[in-house]
Design a protein around this motif. Structure first.
Motif, PDB file in Angstrom:
ATOM      1  N   ALA A 153     -61.515  -4.349 124.738  1.00  0.00           N
ATOM      2  CA  ALA A 153     -60.385  -3.466 124.418  1.00  0.00           C
ATOM      3  C   ALA A 153     -59.136  -3.988 125.114  1.00  0.00           C
ATOM      4  O   ALA A 153     -59.214  -4.631 126.166  1.00  0.00           O
ATOM      5  N   ILE A 154     -57.989  -3.728 124.515  1.00  0.00           N
ATOM      6  CA  ILE A 154     -56.723  -4.092 125.139  1.00  0.00           C
ATOM      7  C   ILE A 154     -55.762  -2.909 125.080  1.00  0.00           C
ATOM      8  O   ILE A 154     -55.791  -2.095 124.148  1.00  0.00           O
ATOM      9  N   SER A 155     -54.929  -2.819 126.100  1.00  0.00           N
ATOM     10  CA  SER A 155     -53.864  -1.807 126.171  1.00  0.00           C
ATOM     11  C   SER A 155     -52.629  -2.528 126.678  1.00  0.00           C
ATOM     12  O   SER A 155     -52.475  -2.768 127.875  1.00  0.00           O
ATOM     13  N   ILE A 156     -51.758  -2.919 125.760  1.00  0.00           N
ATOM     14  CA  ILE A 156     -50.611  -3.755 126.090  1.00  0.00           C
ATOM     15  C   ILE A 156     -49.331  -2.916 126.096  1.00  0.00           C
ATOM     16  O   ILE A 156     -48.917  -2.401 125.060  1.00  0.00           O
ATOM     17  N   ALA A 157     -48.746  -2.756 127.285  1.00  0.00           N
ATOM     18  CA  ALA A 157     -47.478  -2.034 127.424  1.00  0.00           C
ATOM     19  C   ALA A 157     -47.567  -0.609 126.889  1.00  0.00           C
ATOM     20  O   ALA A 157     -46.717  -0.173 126.118  1.00  0.00           O
ATOM     21  N   VAL A 158     -48.599   0.107 127.304  1.00  0.00           N
ATOM     22  CA  VAL A 158     -48.816   1.488 126.843  1.00  0.00           C
ATOM     23  C   VAL A 158     -48.796   2.484 127.999  1.00  0.00           C
ATOM     24  O   VAL A 158     -48.101   3.504 127.940  1.00  0.00           O
ATOM     25  N   LEU A 159     -49.539   2.187 129.074  1.00  0.00           N
ATOM     26  CA  LEU A 159     -49.725   3.158 130.144  1.00  0.00           C
ATOM     27  C   LEU A 159     -48.415   3.581 130.813  1.00  0.00           C
ATOM     28  O   LEU A 159     -48.321   4.687 131.348  1.00  0.00           O
ATOM     29  N   HIS A 160     -47.415   2.728 130.786  1.00  0.00           N
ATOM     30  CA  HIS A 160     -46.147   3.095 131.436  1.00  0.00           C
ATOM     31  C   HIS A 160     -45.386   4.172 130.659  1.00  0.00           C
ATOM     32  O   HIS A 160     -44.365   4.662 131.137  1.00  0.00           O
ATOM     33  N   HIS A 161     -45.859   4.536 129.471  1.00  0.00           N
ATOM     34  CA  HIS A 161     -45.246   5.638 128.726  1.00  0.00           C
ATOM     35  C   HIS A 161     -45.919   6.979 129.026  1.00  0.00           C
ATOM     36  O   HIS A 161     -45.507   8.017 128.486  1.00  0.00           O
ATOM     37  N   LEU A 162     -46.962   6.982 129.848  1.00  0.00           N
ATOM     38  CA  LEU A 162     -47.656   8.214 130.222  1.00  0.00           C
ATOM     39  C   LEU A 162     -47.044   8.736 131.515  1.00  0.00           C
ATOM     40  O   LEU A 162     -46.869   7.990 132.476  1.00  0.00           O
ATOM     41  N   SER A 163     -46.745  10.028 131.553  1.00  0.00           N
ATOM     42  CA  SER A 163     -45.854  10.558 132.589  1.00  0.00           C
ATOM     43  C   SER A 163     -46.535  11.102 133.828  1.00  0.00           C
ATOM     44  O   SER A 163     -45.857  11.485 134.770  1.00  0.00           O
ATOM     45  N   THR A 164     -47.853  11.173 133.872  1.00  0.00           N
ATOM     46  CA  THR A 164     -48.528  11.643 135.073  1.00  0.00           C
ATOM     47  C   THR A 164     -49.662  10.695 135.441  1.00  0.00           C
ATOM     48  O   THR A 164     -50.226  10.016 134.574  1.00  0.00           O
ATOM     49  N   GLU A 165     -49.995  10.684 136.709  1.00  0.00           N
ATOM     50  CA  GLU A 165     -51.058   9.805 137.174  1.00  0.00           C
ATOM     51  C   GLU A 165     -52.397  10.153 136.535  1.00  0.00           C
ATOM     52  O   GLU A 165     -53.179   9.277 136.183  1.00  0.00           O
ATOM     53  N   SER A 166     -52.657  11.458 136.376  1.00  0.00           N
ATOM     54  CA  SER A 166     -53.933  11.874 135.795  1.00  0.00           C
ATOM     55  C   SER A 166     -54.059  11.403 134.355  1.00  0.00           C
ATOM     56  O   SER A 166     -55.149  11.027 133.908  1.00  0.00           O
ATOM     57  N   ARG A 167     -52.965  11.376 133.614  1.00  0.00           N
ATOM     58  CA  ARG A 167     -53.012  10.905 132.232  1.00  0.00           C
ATOM     59  C   ARG A 167     -53.188   9.382 132.179  1.00  0.00           C
ATOM     60  O   ARG A 167     -53.906   8.865 131.326  1.00  0.00           O
ATOM     61  N   ARG A 168     -52.553   8.684 133.092  1.00  0.00           N
ATOM     62  CA  ARG A 168     -52.721   7.234 133.132  1.00  0.00           C
ATOM     63  C   ARG A 168     -54.169   6.872 133.469  1.00  0.00           C
ATOM     64  O   ARG A 168     -54.744   5.950 132.881  1.00  0.00           O
ATOM     65  N   LYS A 169     -54.745   7.609 134.413  1.00  0.00           N
ATOM     66  CA  LYS A 169     -56.132   7.358 134.790  1.00  0.00           C
ATOM     67  C   LYS A 169     -57.081   7.692 133.645  1.00  0.00           C
ATOM     68  O   LYS A 169     -58.039   6.958 133.367  1.00  0.00           O
ATOM     69  N   LYS A 170     -56.810   8.784 132.952  1.00  0.00           N
ATOM     70  CA  LYS A 170     -57.646   9.182 131.818  1.00  0.00           C
ATOM     71  C   LYS A 170     -57.614   8.122 130.721  1.00  0.00           C
ATOM     72  O   LYS A 170     -58.639   7.815 130.096  1.00  0.00           O
ATOM     73  N   ALA A 171     -56.445   7.544 130.479  1.00  0.00           N
ATOM     74  CA  ALA A 171     -56.329   6.499 129.451  1.00  0.00           C
ATOM     75  C   ALA A 171     -57.171   5.283 129.814  1.00  0.00           C
ATOM     76  O   ALA A 171     -57.804   4.675 128.939  1.00  0.00           O
ATOM     77  N   ILE A 172     -57.201   4.924 131.090  1.00  0.00           N
ATOM     78  CA  ILE A 172     -58.033   3.801 131.526  1.00  0.00           C
ATOM     79  C   ILE A 172     -59.510   4.138 131.352  1.00  0.00           C
ATOM     80  O   ILE A 172     -60.309   3.312 130.890  1.00  0.00           O
ATOM     81  N   GLU A 173     -59.884   5.356 131.713  1.00  0.00           N
ATOM     82  CA  GLU A 173     -61.278   5.779 131.557  1.00  0.00           C
ATOM     83  C   GLU A 173     -61.717   5.717 130.101  1.00  0.00           C
ATOM     84  O   GLU A 173     -62.855   5.338 129.795  1.00  0.00           O
ATOM     85  N   GLU A 174     -60.818   6.072 129.186  1.00  0.00           N
ATOM     86  CA  GLU A 174     -61.134   6.011 127.760  1.00  0.00           C
ATOM     87  C   GLU A 174     -61.343   4.568 127.304  1.00  0.00           C
ATOM     88  O   GLU A 174     -62.250   4.277 126.524  1.00  0.00           O
TER      89      GLU A 174
END
Length: 361
Positions: A153-174
């Motif tokens: 899987a790849i996530s290119i230039a996406v996580l920096h658009h998520l506004s809270t740490e918990s959401r960024r962590k959840k995206a990585i877990e997914e």
């Protein structure tokens, strides 16, 4: 007439798989069940809060990319060499899941692999579909794939658009969830440590690092005083390495260290960099030319609603995009508590922090 509370301290109806009827419980047993149920409810509520899209992201990420999709896509064609190398290294037959695929520039990059892309922006997904890619509209925090579905899987230039740490962590877990054991996950994000300081000066810093309060109505405040006008930012892939750029023999991390050491000789510049590094929340402008802005009326509505403004001098509608730029080690910290993935590579590439994870369970 209601039953006395004493009845429920001694007996209650409990549904057990394969068993029906009434079970007698003592107070300790019932207390344990209630605590378990409350914990389960709390966990579900917490998950729902993380998955509920904050207003800041709806207004300054989702709505913006929907409005600028065709113009944005026209500027996104060059492939980042590090991402290209990762995709090229995957064995034939690999199923690659691109979460936040944008206009699909990486879909099908490796012709020996199968690719599926998803993005929250329906207009961007339509562009991908028109190009013949297999794509769907989906949220990066709720990927529409079964566990262990993909090989990478790849996530290119996406996580920096998520506004809270918990959401960024959840995206990585997914991302980790949807790949098989042994599968690799590549993640890239914009860095605090931008090599082009002139570029950062054109961004609008927000007043504070927001947390869960992003969820709910309202817009963020811009740092005061901040009278600077939003200026044009080159968006034609000058942030990334083009195919015709000469490759340095030095590592990316060494390049970053050299950049920092050069600034040590100037005290004032060093102080400016320190202040910049402490700031992680920004609005980054996107200039949509007038001749491309009125195709569907979205820009006129955005201007009317205060979500964009007109810049007659530049002949463009200016949109603000929300970014949380990552500090050194921040990506690693988000992964540190995960028990099903390990970091197998990390690097700094043209003002981006990047990690590669391997799923271990």
């Amino acid at each position: 007439m209601s039953a006395g509370p004493g009845i429920f301290r001694t007996m209650r109806e409990v549904k057990v798989k394969g068993v029906s009827g009434l079970c007698t419980l003592d107070s300790d047993s019932e207390s344990e069940i209630l605590e378990s149920e409350l914990a389960s409810v709390s966990q579900r509520c917490s998950s729902l809060n993380v998955q509920s899209t904050p207003e800041i992201e709806k207004k300054y990420v989702h709505h913006v990319y929907d409005a600028i999709a065709p113009h944005f896509s026209s500027t996104r064609f060059a492939k980042w060499p590090k991402v290209a190398n990762f995709l090229s290294s995957l064995p034939a037959g690999t199923l690659v899941l691109d979460a936040g695929c944008g206009n699909g520039k990486y879909l099908g990059f490796n012709p020996n692999c199968f690719s599926i892309g998803c993005d929250i922006s329906a207009p961007l997904i339509k562009i991908c579909a028109d190009r013949g890619h297999e794509v769907l509209v989906a949220d990066a925090l709720v990927l529409p794939y079964r566990t262990g579905f993909g090989d990478a899987a790849i996530s290119i230039a996406v996580l920096h658009h998520l506004s809270t740490e918990s959401r960024r962590k959840k995206a990585i877990e997914e991302l980790v969830r949807v790949v098989k054991k042994g599968g690799l996950v590549l993640i890239t994000v914009w860095a605090v440590e931008q090599e082009d300081k002139a570029l950062v000066s054109k961004w609008t810093p927000l007043t504070e690092k927001y947390g869960e309060e992003w969820i709910g109505p309202g817009s963020p405040r811009v740092r005061s005083p901040s009278s600077r006008t939003l200026e044009s930012i080159p968006e034609t892939e000058d942030r990334i390495l083009g195919e015709n750029v000469k490759h340095s023999n030095q590592s990316s991390v060494q390049t970053l260290q050299q950049m920092r050491s050069q600034n040590e000789g100037n005290t004032r510049a060093s102080d400016d960099i320190k202040n910049t590094n402490n700031q992680q929340e920004y609005f980054v402008p996107w200039h949509l030319p007038y001749h491309r802005a009125e195709i569907n009326g979205a820009s006129a509505c955005a201007v009317a609603n205060g979500l964009a403004k007109k810049d007659d001098k530049k002949g463009a509608v200016v949109y603000n995009r929300y970014y949380h730029v990552f500090s050194e080690g921040e990506l690693e910290r988000l992964v540190s508590g995960m028990d099903d993935a390990v970091i197998v590579d990390r690097f700094f590439d043209k003002s981006n922090w990047c990690i590669v994870l391997e799923k271990t369970l």
